[in-house]
Design a protein around this motif. Structure first.
Motif, PDB file in Angstrom:
ATOM      1  N   ALA A  44       0.224  -7.137  -7.700  1.00  0.00           N
ATOM      2  CA  ALA A  44      -0.604  -6.199  -6.944  1.00  0.00           C
ATOM      3  C   ALA A  44      -0.148  -6.082  -5.492  1.00  0.00           C
ATOM      4  N   VAL A  45       0.118  -7.230  -4.851  1.00  0.00           N
ATOM      5  CA  VAL A  45       0.454  -7.146  -3.423  1.00  0.00           C
ATOM      6  C   VAL A  45       1.816  -6.495  -3.192  1.00  0.00           C
ATOM      7  N   VAL A  46       2.775  -6.797  -4.050  1.00  0.00           N
ATOM      8  CA  VAL A  46       4.092  -6.182  -3.861  1.00  0.00           C
ATOM      9  C   VAL A  46       4.003  -4.680  -4.136  1.00  0.00           C
ATOM     10  N   GLY A  47       3.370  -4.337  -5.271  1.00  0.00           N
ATOM     11  CA  GLY A  47       3.248  -2.926  -5.641  1.00  0.00           C
ATOM     12  C   GLY A  47       2.464  -2.143  -4.599  1.00  0.00           C
TER      13      GLY A  47
ATOM     14  N   PHE B 102       3.455 -17.202  -4.057  1.00  0.00           N
ATOM     15  CA  PHE B 102       4.274 -16.066  -3.655  1.00  0.00           C
ATOM     16  C   PHE B 102       3.408 -14.959  -3.042  1.00  0.00           C
ATOM     17  N   ALA B 103       2.282 -14.676  -3.685  1.00  0.00           N
ATOM     18  CA  ALA B 103       1.410 -13.602  -3.200  1.00  0.00           C
ATOM     19  C   ALA B 103       0.903 -13.922  -1.802  1.00  0.00           C
ATOM     20  N   ILE B 104       0.517 -15.172  -1.579  1.00  0.00           N
ATOM     21  CA  ILE B 104      -0.007 -15.560  -0.271  1.00  0.00           C
ATOM     22  C   ILE B 104       1.095 -15.477   0.790  1.00  0.00           C
ATOM     23  N   TRP B 105       2.282 -15.949   0.424  1.00  0.00           N
ATOM     24  CA  TRP B 105       3.405 -15.900   1.366  1.00  0.00           C
ATOM     25  C   TRP B 105       3.768 -14.454   1.689  1.00  0.00           C
TER      26      TRP B 105
ATOM     27  N   GLN C  50      -3.121 -11.760   3.853  1.00  0.00           N
ATOM     28  CA  GLN C  50      -3.901 -10.574   4.238  1.00  0.00           C
ATOM     29  C   GLN C  50      -4.095  -9.652   3.033  1.00  0.00           C
ATOM     30  N   SER C  51      -5.227  -8.964   3.018  1.00  0.00           N
ATOM     31  CA  SER C  51      -5.405  -7.960   1.968  1.00  0.00           C
ATOM     32  C   SER C  51      -4.713  -6.671   2.370  1.00  0.00           C
ATOM     33  N   ILE C  52      -4.325  -5.906   1.369  1.00  0.00           N
ATOM     34  CA  ILE C  52      -3.631  -4.655   1.657  1.00  0.00           C
ATOM     35  C   ILE C  52      -4.574  -3.479   1.394  1.00  0.00           C
ATOM     36  N   TYR C  53      -4.837  -2.720   2.443  1.00  0.00           N
ATOM     37  CA  TYR C  53      -5.744  -1.580   2.311  1.00  0.00           C
ATOM     38  C   TYR C  53      -4.953  -0.285   2.333  1.00  0.00           C
TER      39      TYR C  53
ATOM     40  N   SER D  49      -5.503  -4.481  -2.488  1.00  0.00           N
ATOM     41  CA  SER D  49      -4.781  -5.491  -3.248  1.00  0.00           C
ATOM     42  C   SER D  49      -4.860  -6.786  -2.473  1.00  0.00           C
ATOM     43  N   THR D  50      -5.294  -7.847  -3.144  1.00  0.00           N
ATOM     44  CA  THR D  50      -5.487  -9.121  -2.457  1.00  0.00           C
ATOM     45  C   THR D  50      -4.673 -10.214  -3.152  1.00  0.00           C
ATOM     46  N   THR D  51      -4.740 -11.402  -2.548  1.00  0.00           N
ATOM     47  CA  THR D  51      -3.997 -12.510  -3.133  1.00  0.00           C
ATOM     48  C   THR D  51      -4.800 -13.219  -4.225  1.00  0.00           C
ATOM     49  N   SER D  52      -6.046 -12.787  -4.421  1.00  0.00           N
ATOM     50  CA  SER D  52      -6.804 -13.382  -5.533  1.00  0.00           C
ATOM     51  C   SER D  52      -7.526 -12.276  -6.281  1.00  0.00           C
ATOM     52  N   MET D  53      -6.747 -11.477  -6.967  1.00  0.00           N
ATOM     53  CA  MET D  53      -7.296 -10.329  -7.689  1.00  0.00           C
ATOM     54  C   MET D  53      -8.201 -10.784  -8.822  1.00  0.00           C
TER      55      MET D  53
END
Lengths: 502, 316
Positions: free
Chosen positions: B80-83, B136-139, B144-147, B238-242
C-alpha cells in the motif's frame, strides 16, 4: 522383578479380516536357552511376537509364564511381566545421552529433591549395565554418534535396566556389520548364561544355527517344525522354511524374445550401492531378491532419480540405437509401486478417482487453461475399479476407508492408467491378503505378456520364484548372483542370500 | 435436481460445518442483536468480508498445499505505501495499483522460493517476511501515513453498484469465482491439492511439487496486493498498519472453519468465505453490542482455539 524360568504360548490363533495370520501356534522357551524363530516374511513371526508383546490380542489361545496364565491387553502389561523387545528399527531419543536413553522410562532421582534427576547415579548405573554387556561405550556420549550396532547394545542395556527376564530379538542383525554381529552374538550368549529366556527371530539361517539351541519354523501362519539345532541339518531347516513341496513353476508368462530395452550402468551410492550394472528386456519380469537392508529400495530410488547417487547412467534401446536418458525422463515412462504405500504411495484423504488419475493428469487436461475433464476421470476410475475388482462402495470413496489390498489395487490402477512401459514394483504385495496377492500376481504377469517390462523387488521368495523370468540377488549393495528360467528355485536363492554360497 | 446437486456439493466438500454455523449464527443474531438484520448493516458486513476475503483466499491456497502464510497481512501495508507513493506522484490509479500488486508478487516469490526450492519451513519463513514487510513499510514512509490518493481510486472502491452493492463485495465475488474455478477444475489446482495431501506421493506421481508451492505463495502475495488497493480506497490513506494483527487470526480461523486442515490437502474457497462470513458477523455483533474491542479479541482467540480443535477432531 521375578525371575521367571519358562514362557509358553499355547494354541494361539489370530485372524485379521480376510486372513488367518496364526493358526493354532504353540511355542515354549526356557531360561538359559536361546530359541530361534524362523520363517519368511509374512509367515506370522511378527504377529506372534506382537501377541507376546501385548500389541495384538489373540482370538484363541493363551500365554503362560511359569505355568501361570497371563493376559496382555497393552504393551505395558507385557513389559511388567518382564518381556523386552529388541527391534530391528531402533527407538531412541536422538539428542539425549546414552545413559539417559538407557534409563529413559525410569530415571534415577535425587534423594532429597524428588523432581531432580541424579545425573551422577544415572551415569554410574549406566556404566554398570554397559560393563555387564562387556561394552566400552561412554554413557555421556550422545546416542546419535553411535553406530547402528552400538545403538542396539543400548537397546539391550535398556531391557536389562528394567530387570527384564525375557528378551526377544526381532531380526536384530540385518543392518549390522560382521564385527558388530559378532559382538551382538557374544552379548546374546552372555544373556543366556545369566539365565534369561531368549527368543531370537531371524531369516538368516546360519545365525540361527550358530546361536540358538532350539528352533521353531513358521510358514503361512502354521508352526511347521521345531527341533534342536544340533539334530538338524541346514537343508532340513531350509526345506521347512520354504515348504516341502517345492513349487513347480507353471508360468503363464515366459519371456522368450529377450529384446534388450533398458540398460543401467555404474549405479553407486556410498556404501549402499556398489557399482551396479544390469539390463532389462522388453516384456520381461526381472526379479531382484535381497533381504532387508541389502540396498533394494535404495537401488530403485536412485534408478528413478528420487535419491542422490554418486554415479549411474541409464540407456534406452530404441530403433537399434542405445540412447542415454535422464532419470527424470526415465521416470516419466515408469510406474512405481513403492514399498510403503501409506508413506509415498497414496493420497489417503483423496477419492479413488483422484488417486487413479494423479499419475496422468495431463491426459485429462483440456484447452489452454488445462481444465480437467472430470467426467472422463470418473469413467476411467470406474473402469479400473471393475478391471481390478476393487471392493468399494463407489469411486468417490476416500482411500483411507479401503482395506490394504484394495488400496494396493488402486495404486496399480493409478499406474496402469498411465500406460507405463516399465513397471517398478517394490514389495507389491506387502500387507495384502492372500486373495488380493494372487490377483496382483496375475495382473503383473498379464501386463508383462502385453510387453510391459517389470522390475520386481520382493522379500517373498515364492513371489520372486513364481513370477520372474530372471532373478538378480542383491546382497550388501552388489549383485552376487543371477539365475534365469528354470534355474530359479527357492532353495538355491535362499542359500545364496543367506550367504552360504556365491 | 439443482437442489440435490447443491446438497451433494455441500456434503462432499466438507461445507456442512461452515454452512450450518453461518445459518445458525445469522438466525440467532438477527433475533437477539438490534440492528443486525438492517440492510445497511448487512451490506456493511459484506463490505468488510470483501476486504479480508482476498487474504483469506490466498491463505486457502497456501493451506491446501500444506503450508501457512503469516506474512500476507503485513505485505498489504508494504504494498500500500509503495503503491500510494507512486499514485500520489503520478496521479495514475492504474500505475499505483500495478505497483501494489507487484510488491505483493515480490513478497510471494520470496516466500515461495524459500519454501519450495530452499525447503525452508513455511511458518518460520513467513514469520520472517511478516516482520520484514512491516519493517520495510515503516522505513519506507518513516512511519507517516500517505494522504491525497486520487479520487478515482476512492470513488471506484467505495462505489455502491446499483446503489446498494459494495464494490469490495463484487470484487471478492469475481476473485472467488476465478480462484475456485482454478482450484477445482484445472490441472494445476488439482496438483496443489495433491501436493498438500501427500508430497512424497505427488513427487513420485510426476507432479511438480515445487512449482505448486511457489504458485500458492505467489497467489497469496498477489491477493495481498489487491487487498492494498481495496483498503487504500476505503480508508482513503495508505498507512504502515493497514490490517490489524488480530486479523491474521480471523483469516486462519475462517480458512479452518471452511474446511482447510493445517496438515494440507483439504479446504475450499466457498468454505473459507463462509468461515469468514461467520467471523465477520461475530465482529460486527461485538461492534453493535458495544463489546470492548479487547474482550472481542479474547473471544475471537477462543474461537480460533476451538477451530483448531475442530481441525484435530475432523482428522481423527
Amino acid at each position: 522383578m521375578k525371575n521367571s524360568s519358562i514362557i509358553e504360548m499355547k494354541t494361539i490363533t489370530k485372524t485379521f479380516p480376510g486372513v488367518i495370520a496364526l493358526d493354532n501356534v504353540s511355542l515354549k522357551a526356557k531360561s538359559g536357552e536361546i530359541v530361534g524363530l524362523v520363517g519368511v516374511n509374512g509367515a506370522g513371526k511378527s504377529t506372534l511376537m506382537n501377541i507376546l508383546g501385548g500389541v495384538y490380542k489373540a482370538n484363541k489361545g493363551s500365554i503362560f509364564i511359569d505355568e501361570k496364565e497371563v493376559e496382555f491387553n497393552y504393551p505395558s502389561d507385557a513389559t511388567r511381566s518382564g518381556i523386552s523387545f529388541i527391534h530391528q528399527e531402533l527407538n531412541y531419543f536422538a539428542s539425549q545421552s546414552v545413559a539417559e536413553n538407557i534409563f529413559m522410562s525410569d530415571l534415577p532421582m535425587n534423594k532429597n529433591i524428588s523432581f531432580i534427576i541424579s545425573k551422577s547415579k544415572l551415569f554410574q548405573d549406566a556404566q554398570k549395565i554397559l560393563k555387564l554387556l562387556d561394552s566400552n561405550i561412554d554413557p555421556n556420549q550422545a546416542i546419535e554418534e553411535l553406530s547402528v550396532g552400538e545403538k542396539q547394545i543400548i537397546e539391550i542395556a535398556r531391557a536389562l535396566s528394567k530387570g527384564n527376564n525375557i528378551v526377544i530379538f526381532d531380526e536384530p542383525s540385518s543392518s549390522l556389520s560382521i564385527s558388530e554381529k559378532n559382538k551382538l552374538f557374544a552379548t546374546v550368549n552372555s544373556l543366556k548364561k545369566e539365565g534369561k529366556i531368549i527368543i531370537y527371530i531371524s531369516h538368516f539361517l546360519n545365525e540361527i544355527q550358530s546361536l540358538c539351541d532350539r528352533f521353531y519354523v513358521l510358514r503361512n501362519g502354521k508352526m511347521v517344525g521345531e527341533g534342536y539345532i544340533k539334530d538338524s541339518s541346514k537343508n532340513e531347516i531350509i526345506k521347512l522354511v520354504a515348504g516341502k513341496e517345492v513349487i513347480l513353476k507353471n508360468k503363464i508368462h515366459l519371456n522368450e524374445k529377450k529384446e534388450k530395452f533398458i540398460e543401467f550402468q555404474n549405479f553407486s551410492y556410498g556404501e549402499k550401492l556398489k557399482d551396479i550394472n544390469f539390463f532389462l528386456n522388453k516384456g520381461e519380469i526381472l526379479g531382484i531378491w535381497g533381504l532387508m537392508g541389502s540396498g533394494r529400495t535404495e537401488l530403485l530410488r536412485s534408478l528413478l532419480g528420487l535419491d542422490k547417487k554418486d554415479s549411474g547412467e541409464i540407456f534406452v534401446y530404441e530403433d537399434q540405437n542405445s540412447n542415454p536418458i535422464s532419470p527424470k525422463d526415465f521416470r516419466k515412462r515408469c510406474g512405481f509401486v513403492t514399498e510403503n504405500r501409506r508413506v509415498d504411495g497414496l493420497f489417503l484423504g483423496e477419492s479413488i478417482i483422484k488417486n487413479i488419475t494423479s499419475s496422468n493428469l495431463l491426459s485429462y487436461s483440456e484447452g489452454k487453461l488445462n481444465i480437467i475433464n472430470t467426467k472422463q476421470e470418473v469413467k476411467d476410475a470406474e473402469f479400473f475399479i471393475n478391471q481390478l475388482a476393487i471392493k468399494t462402495p463407489n469411486s468417490f470413496t476416500r482411500l483411507e476407508n479401503l482395506s490394504g489390498g484394495n488400496q494396493q489395487k488402486v495404486i496399480f490402477g493409478k499406474w496402469l492408467n498411465k500406460k507405463p512401459e516399465i513397471l517398478i514394483l517394490d514389495e507389491p504385495t506387502r500387507g495384502v491378503d492372500v486373495e488380493a496377492k494372487q490377483e496382483i500376481a496375475s495382473l503383473v504377469l498379464s501386463l508383462a505378456r502385453e510387453g510391459v517390462s517389470v522390475i520386481l523387488v520382493s522379500s517373498e521368495l515364492e513371489e520372486i520364484v513364481n513370477m520372474s523370468d530372471r532373478v538378480l540377488v542383491l546382497r550388501d549393495g552388489i549383485f552376487c548372483h543371477e539365475a534365469a528360467g528354470n534355474l530359479i528355485n527357492e532353495e538355491s536363492l535362499m542359500s545364496i542370500s543367506l550367504g552360504s554360497k556365491r | 435436481m439443482i437442489i440435490s446437486n447443491f446438497k451433494n456439493f455441500i456434503l462432499s466438500n466438507n461445507l456442512t460445518i461452515p454452512f450450518s454455523i453461518c445459518i445458525i449464527a445469522a438466525i440467532i443474531f438477527s433475533f437477539t442483536v438490534p440492528n443486525f438484520s438492517d440492510l445497511r448493516n448487512i451490506l456493511n458486513i459484506f463490505e468488510q468480508l470483501g476486504v479480508l476475503g482476498f487474504l483469506a483466499i490466498g491463505m486457502t491456497f497456501v493451506m491446501i498445499s500444506g503450508g501457512i502464510d503469516l506474512s500476507s497481512y503485513t505485505t498489504v501495508s508494504a504494498a500500500a505505501v509503495v503503491g500510494a507513493t507512486v499514485m500520489v506522484a503520478t496521479e495514475s490509479v492504474f500505475l499505483g495499483s500495478s505497483v501494489m500488486i507487484l510488491v505483493g508478487l515480490f513478497f510471494g516469490i520470496l516466500n515461495g522460493i524459500a519454501i519450495a526450492y530452499l525447503k525452508m519451513i513455511p511458518f518460520i519463513v513467513t514469520l520472517s517476511t511478516m516482520v520484514l514487510a512491516q519493517g520495510f513499510a515503516i522505513w519506507f514512509t518513516k512511519a507517516q501515513s500517505i494522504y491525497g490518493l486520487p479520487d478515482g481510486l476512492i470513488y471506484f472502491i467505495t462505489d455502491r453498484v446499483f446503489g446498494y452493492l459494495p464494490m469490495p463485495a463484487i470484487l471478492i465475488s469475481f476473485a472467488a469465482i476465478i480462484s475456485g474455478y482454478f482450484l477445482y477444475y484445472t490441472k494445476k489446482g488439482r496438483e496443489i491439492y495433491l501436493t498438500g495431501s501427500n508430497e512424497l506421493t505427488a513427487e513420485i506421481s510426476n507432479i511438480n511439487i515445487n512449482l505448486s508451492k511457489l504458485l500458492v505463495y505467489i497467489i497469496s502475495g498477489v491477493m495481498a496486493g489487491i487487498t492494498a488497493i481495496v483498503l487504500s480506497g476505503i480508508v482513503e490513506t495508505s498507512t504502515t498498519s493497514m490490517v490489524r494483527d488480530e486479523r491474521l487470526m480471523d483469516i486462519i480461523a475462517a480458512t479452518v472453519i471452511g474446511g482447510a486442515s493445517l496438515k494440507g490437502g483439504t479446504g475450499s474457497i466457498i468454505g473459507t468465505l463462509l468461515g469468514l462470513l461467520f467471523i465477520t458477523m461475530l465482529g460486527n455483533v461485538f461492534n453493535l453490542l458495544g463489546v470492548s474491542p479487547f474482550i472481542a479479541i479474547v473471544i475471537k482467540g477462543l474461537v480460533l482455539v476451538a477451530v483448531v480443535g475442530l481441525d484435530v477432531f475432523r482428522n481423527k
